[in-house]
Design an enzyme around this catalytic site. Structure first.
Site, PDB file in Angstrom:
ATOM      1  N   SER A   1     -65.653  21.297 -24.149  1.00  0.00           N
ATOM      2  CA  SER A   1     -66.779  21.311 -25.087  1.00  0.00           C
ATOM      3  C   SER A   1     -68.078  20.782 -24.472  1.00  0.00           C
ATOM      4  O   SER A   1     -69.127  21.411 -24.623  1.00  0.00           O
ATOM      5  CB  SER A   1     -66.406  20.506 -26.328  1.00  0.00           C
ATOM      6  OG  SER A   1     -66.023  19.195 -25.984  1.00  0.00           O
TER       7      SER A   1
ATOM      8  N   ARG B   1     -64.338  16.128 -30.023  1.00  0.00           N
ATOM      9  CA  ARG B   1     -63.846  15.032 -30.872  1.00  0.00           C
ATOM     10  C   ARG B   1     -64.617  14.974 -32.183  1.00  0.00           C
ATOM     11  O   ARG B   1     -64.064  14.604 -33.219  1.00  0.00           O
ATOM     12  CB  ARG B   1     -63.912  13.704 -30.116  1.00  0.00           C
ATOM     13  CG  ARG B   1     -62.880  13.670 -29.008  1.00  0.00           C
ATOM     14  CD  ARG B   1     -62.928  12.379 -28.199  1.00  0.00           C
ATOM     15  NE  ARG B   1     -62.051  12.475 -27.049  1.00  0.00           N
ATOM     16  CZ  ARG B   1     -62.025  11.585 -26.069  1.00  0.00           C
ATOM     17  NH1 ARG B   1     -62.814  10.551 -26.100  1.00  0.00           N
ATOM     18  NH2 ARG B   1     -61.195  11.749 -25.062  1.00  0.00           N
TER      19      ARG B   1
ATOM     20  N   TYR C   1     -65.353  28.299 -24.781  1.00  0.00           N
ATOM     21  CA  TYR C   1     -65.860  28.483 -26.141  1.00  0.00           C
ATOM     22  C   TYR C   1     -66.657  29.781 -26.255  1.00  0.00           C
ATOM     23  O   TYR C   1     -66.862  30.291 -27.357  1.00  0.00           O
ATOM     24  CB  TYR C   1     -66.683  27.257 -26.570  1.00  0.00           C
ATOM     25  CG  TYR C   1     -65.765  26.067 -26.735  1.00  0.00           C
ATOM     26  CD1 TYR C   1     -65.034  25.919 -27.904  1.00  0.00           C
ATOM     27  CD2 TYR C   1     -65.543  25.163 -25.705  1.00  0.00           C
ATOM     28  CE1 TYR C   1     -64.132  24.871 -28.051  1.00  0.00           C
ATOM     29  CE2 TYR C   1     -64.647  24.117 -25.836  1.00  0.00           C
ATOM     30  CZ  TYR C   1     -63.940  23.981 -27.015  1.00  0.00           C
ATOM     31  OH  TYR C   1     -63.035  22.966 -27.146  1.00  0.00           O
TER      32      TYR C   1
ATOM     33  N   CYS D   1     -53.652  13.393 -31.815  1.00  0.00           N
ATOM     34  CA  CYS D   1     -54.939  12.708 -32.038  1.00  0.00           C
ATOM     35  C   CYS D   1     -55.658  13.127 -33.306  1.00  0.00           C
ATOM     36  O   CYS D   1     -56.442  12.351 -33.845  1.00  0.00           O
ATOM     37  CB  CYS D   1     -55.847  12.809 -30.816  1.00  0.00           C
ATOM     38  SG  CYS D   1     -56.285  14.477 -30.377  1.00  0.00           S
TER      39      CYS D   1
ATOM     40  N   LYS E   1     -58.485  20.313 -16.589  1.00  0.00           N
ATOM     41  CA  LYS E   1     -59.427  20.072 -17.681  1.00  0.00           C
ATOM     42  C   LYS E   1     -60.064  18.704 -17.528  1.00  0.00           C
ATOM     43  O   LYS E   1     -59.319  17.738 -17.353  1.00  0.00           O
ATOM     44  CB  LYS E   1     -58.646  20.149 -18.993  1.00  0.00           C
ATOM     45  CG  LYS E   1     -59.387  19.727 -20.213  1.00  0.00           C
ATOM     46  CD  LYS E   1     -58.438  19.569 -21.357  1.00  0.00           C
ATOM     47  CE  LYS E   1     -59.259  19.046 -22.499  1.00  0.00           C
ATOM     48  NZ  LYS E   1     -58.495  18.588 -23.589  1.00  0.00           N
TER      49      LYS E   1
ATOM     50  N   ARG F   1     -58.842   6.508 -23.751  1.00  0.00           N
ATOM     51  CA  ARG F   1     -57.559   7.152 -23.448  1.00  0.00           C
ATOM     52  C   ARG F   1     -57.131   6.952 -21.995  1.00  0.00           C
ATOM     53  O   ARG F   1     -56.355   7.715 -21.459  1.00  0.00           O
ATOM     54  CB  ARG F   1     -57.672   8.649 -23.726  1.00  0.00           C
ATOM     55  CG  ARG F   1     -58.150   9.019 -25.121  1.00  0.00           C
ATOM     56  CD  ARG F   1     -57.756  10.443 -25.437  1.00  0.00           C
ATOM     57  NE  ARG F   1     -58.494  11.073 -26.493  1.00  0.00           N
ATOM     58  CZ  ARG F   1     -58.355  10.822 -27.801  1.00  0.00           C
ATOM     59  NH1 ARG F   1     -57.503   9.923 -28.207  1.00  0.00           N
ATOM     60  NH2 ARG F   1     -59.064  11.482 -28.696  1.00  0.00           N
TER      61      ARG F   1
ATOM     62  N   LYS G   1     -55.198  16.669 -17.007  1.00  0.00           N
ATOM     63  CA  LYS G   1     -56.258  16.413 -17.984  1.00  0.00           C
ATOM     64  C   LYS G   1     -56.841  15.034 -17.738  1.00  0.00           C
ATOM     65  O   LYS G   1     -56.148  14.016 -17.836  1.00  0.00           O
ATOM     66  CB  LYS G   1     -55.666  16.497 -19.392  1.00  0.00           C
ATOM     67  CG  LYS G   1     -56.633  16.087 -20.469  1.00  0.00           C
ATOM     68  CD  LYS G   1     -56.048  16.321 -21.850  1.00  0.00           C
ATOM     69  CE  LYS G   1     -56.974  15.814 -22.920  1.00  0.00           C
ATOM     70  NZ  LYS G   1     -56.429  16.068 -24.261  1.00  0.00           N
TER      71      LYS G   1
ATOM     72  N   CYS H   1     -50.810  17.868 -30.053  1.00  0.00           N
ATOM     73  CA  CYS H   1     -51.250  16.509 -29.775  1.00  0.00           C
ATOM     74  C   CYS H   1     -51.268  15.777 -31.108  1.00  0.00           C
ATOM     75  O   CYS H   1     -51.297  16.410 -32.156  1.00  0.00           O
ATOM     76  CB  CYS H   1     -52.648  16.515 -29.161  1.00  0.00           C
ATOM     77  SG  CYS H   1     -53.100  14.893 -28.504  1.00  0.00           S
TER      78      CYS H   1
ATOM     79  N   CYS I   1     -53.597   9.843 -28.984  1.00  0.00           N
ATOM     80  CA  CYS I   1     -52.803  11.070 -28.853  1.00  0.00           C
ATOM     81  C   CYS I   1     -51.305  10.839 -29.073  1.00  0.00           C
ATOM     82  O   CYS I   1     -50.507  11.769 -28.966  1.00  0.00           O
ATOM     83  CB  CYS I   1     -53.049  11.692 -27.487  1.00  0.00           C
ATOM     84  SG  CYS I   1     -54.778  12.063 -27.200  1.00  0.00           S
TER      85      CYS I   1
HETATM   86  C1  PBG Z   1     -56.595  16.610 -27.771  1.00  0.00           C
HETATM   87  C2  PBG Z   1     -57.564  17.456 -27.039  1.00  0.00           C
HETATM   88  C3  PBG Z   1     -58.859  17.149 -26.582  1.00  0.00           C
HETATM   89  C4  PBG Z   1     -59.371  18.336 -26.062  1.00  0.00           C
HETATM   90  C5  PBG Z   1     -58.388  19.314 -26.195  1.00  0.00           C
HETATM   91  N1  PBG Z   1     -57.278  18.751 -26.773  1.00  0.00           N
HETATM   92  C6  PBG Z   1     -59.683  15.935 -26.682  1.00  0.00           C
HETATM   93  C7  PBG Z   1     -59.258  14.644 -26.134  1.00  0.00           C
HETATM   94  O1  PBG Z   1     -58.339  14.521 -25.339  1.00  0.00           O
HETATM   95  O2  PBG Z   1     -59.899  13.688 -26.547  1.00  0.00           O
HETATM   96  C8  PBG Z   1     -60.753  18.497 -25.508  1.00  0.00           C
HETATM   97  C9  PBG Z   1     -61.292  19.885 -25.491  1.00  0.00           C
HETATM   98  C10 PBG Z   1     -62.753  19.997 -25.343  1.00  0.00           C
HETATM   99  O3  PBG Z   1     -63.496  19.034 -25.136  1.00  0.00           O
HETATM  100  O4  PBG Z   1     -63.221  21.140 -25.415  1.00  0.00           O
HETATM  101  N2  PBG Z   1     -55.955  15.653 -27.040  1.00  0.00           N
END
Ligand code: PBG
Length: 331
Positions: free
Chosen positions: A278, A206, A317, A121, A252, A221, A196, A119, A129
């Protein structure tokens, strides 16, 4: 005799731990868990991530030590998030990510399976991203896909076993698959973050990646990540990504999207990964810290629910605790 005594009772199936074990439809295995790892170029020592209980940002060196200890806990599969020092609008420097993947594979070889998150980002100064137009109002699909495929190729050449694009641009799976195949990297897999959603639950992540969107004209996003109210879009994207060559599909966040996992599982024959993100992880950790839940039991309960919904693979995690917690799980 009372009529009631002849009625079948489901409680017999729950009457002892033996019965509960025998009839369980979900049996977890640590073999299907993936552990995320943050490797941060700016650090000179391992640093705890304040918003993610027990999770650290690693230096490349401390990541090697972390992997060594995770292998001892029975975890062999990792999702790597490289966090580069420099951020820009274009001409990104992927050296740190490439070195990280190369160094880990050099040390552990096929003992480990490495999926590299792909990605932009963590690379862009605005935190989006992909690449923005000059007015900063739009993420450009074609330009972003070209850049992502170029990055993915370099990570695969460095030794990644799997490329995991999380950007949500259209057509990136086909572009990445083509790039890999053209360079004799046909054995490298793709795990698509196919479904996602644009979610509040990525907040702690983040923080760790310093990737919160900063652009003033495009502050979220929503123009590329899925809308929580649109399940059809999630299924269409996953089916499209499978057609474009994704080996593994992903939903996700996970726990709030069990309906998507379940529908996706019946709509395709592809393996499905559930990413317990997360914010979902940290929610349980905070409840546990307040003594409102038992940490291990709550995390394993969610994992069980993800599997029951149809997930094959779980990204958590707490993956490094999976073997122990699953062994100790009381049915
Ligand atoms: C990057 C990405 C993100 C996550 C995984 N890859 C964050 C986002 O899209 O802002 C989130 C993973 C998590 O919260 O554990 N694009």
């Amino acid at each position: 005799m009372e009529r009631e005594e002849f009625q079948i009772t489901n409680r017999r199936s729950r009457s002892s731990v033996h019965m509960r074990e025998l009839v369980a439809q979900v049996v977890l295995s640590h073999r299907q868990f993936i552990q995320p790892l943050f490797i941060d170029e700016t650090l000179d020592k391992r640093t705890p991530i304040a918003s993610l209980n027990e999770i650290n940002s690693d230096t490349l060196e401390s990541a090697l030590a972390q992997i060594e200890s995770d292998l001892k806990s029975g975890i062999t599969k990792f999702l790597i998030f490289p966090v580069p020092k420099n951020k820009s609008l274009s001409n990104f420097n992927y050296d740190f990510a490439i070195t990280a993947i190369h160094t880990i594979k050099e040390k552990f070889g096929n003992e480990v399976w490495l999926a590299a998150d792909v990605c932009l980002c963590s690379y862009t100064s605005h935190g989006h991203c992909g690449i923005l137009n000059s007015q900063g109002t739009k993420v450009l699909n074609h330009e972003s896909v070209t850049e992502l495929a170029n990055y993915a190729l370099q990570l695969a050449q460095a030794g990644a076993d799997c490329i995991a694009p999380s950007d949500m641009m259209d057509g990136r799976i086909a572009a990445i698959r083509n790039a890999l195949d053209q360079h004799q990297l046909d054995s490298v897999s793709i795990m698509s973050y196919s479904s996602k959603f644009s979610s509040q639950f990525y907040g702690p992540f983040r923080d760790a990646c310093r990737s919160t969107p900063q652009a003033t004209k495009l502050s979220d996003r929503k123009t590329y990540q899925l809308s929580p109210g649109n399940g059809n879009d999630a299924l269409q994207c996953a089916i499209r990504d499978a057609k474009e060559g994704a080996d593994l599909l992903m939903v996700k966040p996970a726990a709030h999207y069990l309906d998507i996992i379940s529908k996706l599982k019946s709509a395709t024959n592809q393996p499905v990964a559930a990413y317990h993100v997360s914010g979902e992880y940290q929610g349980i950790e905070l409840l546990a810290q307040a003594n409102l839940v038992d940490r291990a039991k709550a995390q394993t309960e969610v994992w069980t629910a993800l599997k029951r919904a149809g997930a094959d693979i779980i990204i958590s995690y707490a993956a490094r605790h999976a073997k122990k917690w699953i062994e100790e799980l009381e049915y």
